[in-house]
Write an enzyme that holds these catalytic residues in place. Structure first.
Site, mmCIF file in Angstrom:
data_model
loop_
_atom_site.group_PDB
_atom_site.id
_atom_site.type_symbol
_atom_site.label_atom_id
_atom_site.label_comp_id
_atom_site.label_asym_id
_atom_site.label_seq_id
_atom_site.Cartn_x
_atom_site.Cartn_y
_atom_site.Cartn_z
ATOM 1 N N CYS A 1 4.941 4.053 9.445
ATOM 2 C CA CYS A 1 5.762 3.521 8.353
ATOM 3 C C CYS A 1 7.180 4.077 8.258
ATOM 4 C CB CYS A 1 5.051 3.764 7.021
ATOM 5 S SG CYS A 1 3.573 2.761 6.810
ATOM 6 N N ARG B 1 13.376 19.410 -10.963
ATOM 7 C CA ARG B 1 14.107 18.186 -10.641
ATOM 8 C C ARG B 1 13.918 17.800 -9.182
ATOM 9 N NH1 ARG B 1 19.868 20.319 -12.186
ATOM 10 N NH2 ARG B 1 18.921 22.025 -10.976
ATOM 11 N N LYS C 1 8.505 -0.544 -1.930
ATOM 12 C CA LYS C 1 7.762 0.039 -0.808
ATOM 13 C C LYS C 1 8.717 0.612 0.225
ATOM 14 C CE LYS C 1 4.654 0.871 2.336
ATOM 15 N NZ LYS C 1 3.832 2.073 2.281
ATOM 16 N N GLU D 1 0.842 -1.195 0.000
ATOM 17 C CA GLU D 1 0.000 0.000 0.000
ATOM 18 C C GLU D 1 0.881 1.250 0.000
ATOM 19 O OE1 GLU D 1 -0.025 2.142 2.699
ATOM 20 O OE2 GLU D 1 1.190 0.921 4.045
ATOM 21 N N PHE D 2 0.367 2.305 -0.617
ATOM 22 C CA PHE D 2 1.061 3.592 -0.647
ATOM 23 C C PHE D 2 0.106 4.678 -0.151
ATOM 24 C CE2 PHE D 2 3.260 1.032 -3.858
ATOM 25 C CZ PHE D 2 4.583 1.221 -3.483
ATOM 26 N N ALA E 1 -1.283 7.636 2.436
ATOM 27 C CA ALA E 1 -0.900 8.659 3.413
ATOM 28 C C ALA E 1 -2.094 8.863 4.328
ATOM 29 C CB ALA E 1 -0.545 9.970 2.710
ATOM 30 N N GLN F 1 9.674 5.590 10.088
ATOM 31 C CA GLN F 1 10.784 5.144 10.924
ATOM 32 C C GLN F 1 10.973 3.637 10.824
ATOM 33 O OE1 GLN F 1 11.791 7.017 14.623
ATOM 34 N NE2 GLN F 1 11.777 5.063 15.702
ATOM 35 N N LYS G 1 -0.032 13.538 12.509
ATOM 36 C CA LYS G 1 -0.331 14.540 11.489
ATOM 37 C C LYS G 1 -1.813 14.854 11.589
ATOM 38 C CE LYS G 1 -0.731 13.054 7.177
ATOM 39 N NZ LYS G 1 -0.480 12.379 5.879
#
Length: 496
Positions: A276, A260, A220, A161-162, A164, A278, A339
């Site tokens: 995730c 860039r 990942k 999974e990606f 946030a 750390q 967060k």
């Protein structure tokens, strides 16, 4: 092509719950069952109060729960009925034995693999969803092969999974990419195509990437390491900005306009947190050490060291500005989640700021709009935070349900989470009730637009990566804040 009609997800946490809720929402013809051994968590998923907070998640769950989305503790039945089994269990950093403090603990992954092979029959696709070390799929496959039955055919895929936290539902509905790794055999490719077909209900084919299993697993880890690296990089520049008079926000904007480099993840703060970053960087460090790549391991360890330094540096700044002592002083700490827009506190910088201030005897009054009191007390009572003295938490910490109550008679107000509501507080009202001089320590740069008005009110303002006022109480980071690492605890205050 094999068609997936029933999905089982083992693990109803921050990954499994939202992921499978969105799959059920987007694929009404597929039956999705999320299972967990934690009965209270499953009850929460079946109630009006979900166990996790994510914007838009409740609406998604309610749209399909009871139709094609189910939450259950009957793990074996869900596995037997499923065509596809997601493994979405926790993979915490080991706290004991070989690899302590760095390697991922795969005991829950192994337990899932053994349970799947024990109760399964026929053809099934088993997919890693948890963040795992490279070659974890090989371990799962070896367990399957050692316990195989004539009627059983299990294919292993990696589908990391990606997400946030705070934008998980949007990330699932509009992903940058979906990554699926599997064997390069005909059977492996057949399984990959079957999982691709599920995502193709709403994800364009161009955004679905297929690789071998090892590339998927390493991608990942590398993605999270690169994101964490950017945060530590800009935080290192924030320390330089404070020493020189530059503004890290202006520096970040200038370098972010370089195509860039780009502008994302260049927000200086008290440090990154969450489940995730750390964990995955430390996992990467351990992997490099195990593969005899000490220089690479050392490089990535610096990302963690800088994050620890930033947290400690911020706490030192609070102590030094409050006339070098916070013993017995009331400090309002606003925000405890790692967060905004989530109730997740795992590895939150707020925990470590609280620890450093408690080490100095400060009395903390903590407010967060989404984190429960029980969770805050639990986090601060952990042995590495409470110094094996959980009683001090009850003596030094008060959790409030009102930010104004937290700030009443406080020496300082510390913002540790960037909740939008903190921009809208009545700071004149807060100032009148605080002790003078009244300090604001903005660890998230959420009050930048209010600096002039806050100074007019009378606040002394300290923020990350910028000198706010010409006349400010000096502090000396180099002298006060010794360098610390992830494996070396910060020095404790000497007891009288």
């Amino acid at each position: 092509m094999f068609q997936i009609k029933r999905i089982c997800c083992i693990g109803a946490g921050y990954v499994g719950g939202p992921t499978c809720s969105v799959i059920a929402h987007m694929c009404p013809e597929i039956t999705v069952t999320v299972v967990d051994v934690n009965e209270s968590r499953i009850k929460a998923w079946n109630s009006d109060t979900l166990p996790i907070y994510e914007p838009g998640l409740k609406e998604v769950v309610e749209s399909c729960r009871g139709r094609n989305l189910f939450f259950s503790t009957d793990i074996d039945s869900a596995i037997r009925d499923a065509d596809l089994v997601f493994i979405s269990v926790n993979t915490p950093t080991k706290t004991y034995g070989m690899g302590k403090g760095r390697a991922a603990d795969l005991k829950f992954i192994e337990a899932c693999a053994r349970r799947i092979v024990e109760v399964s029959d026929g053809y099934k696709i088993v997919t890693e969803k948890s963040t795992v070390p490279v070659r974890a799929a090989e371990s799962i496959r070896r367990i399957f092969d050692a316990n195989t039955k004539p009627s059983l055919n299990l294919q292993v895929l990696s589908n990391p999974e990606f997400l946030a936290e705070g934008t998980a539902v949007r990330d699932l509905k509009e992903p940058d990419r979906v990554l699926i790794g599997g064997d390069e055999t005909a059977e492996g490719q057949r399984a990959i195509r079957a999982l691709c077909a599920v995502y193709e209900h709403w994800v364009p084919q161009a955004r679905i990437i297929t690789t071998n299993t090892w590339s998927s697993e390493l991608s990942k880890l590398a993605a999270n390491a690169f994101l964490a690296q950017r945060i530590s990089s800009i935080n290192s520049i924030s320390a330089l900005c404070e020493a020189t008079g530059a503004d890290v926000e202006e520096v970040a904007k200038a370098i972010g306009m370089d195509q860039r480099i780009g502008s994302k993840f260049l927000k200086a703060s008290v440090g990154f947190g969450g489940s995730c970053f750390q964990k995955d960087v430390l996992n990467l460090v351990y992997l490099c050490e195990a593969l005899n790549l000490p220089e690479v391991a050392s490089y990535w360890q610096q990302v963690i060291d800088m994050n620890e330094y930033q947290r400690r540096r911020f706490a030192c700044r609070i102590i030094d500005c409050l006339f070098n002592t916070v013993t017995g002083k009331k400090i309002a700490l606003l925000g405890f989640s790692f967060k905004k827009d989530t109730g997740d506190t795992r590895e939150s910088s707020s925990i470590y700021i609280s620890k450093y201030l408690m080490d100095e005897g400060a009395k903390l009054f903590i407010y967060d709009p989404k984190v429960l009191k029980e969770q805050i007390i639990h986090d601060l009572s952990q042995p590495n935070i409470s110094e094996d003295n959980p009683e001090r938490v009850s003596e030094l910490v008060t959790v409030t349900s009102d930010p104004y109550e937290a700030c009443q008679s406080a020496h300082a107000l510390v913002i540790c989470t960037e909740w939008d509501m903190f921009k809208e507080l009545d700071y004149e009202k807060i100032y009148k009730k605080m002790l003078k001089p009244a300090f604001i320590f903005d660890g998230r740069r959420v009050l930048d637009h209010l600096h002039a008005s806050l100074q007019d009110i009378g606040f002394q303002i300290e923020t990350i990566g910028k000198k706010v006022a010409a006349t400010r109480i000096p502090y000396t980071p180099a002298a006060v804040c010794p360098r610390i690492t992830a494996t070396e605890p910060p020095p404790k205050k000497a007891k009288a």
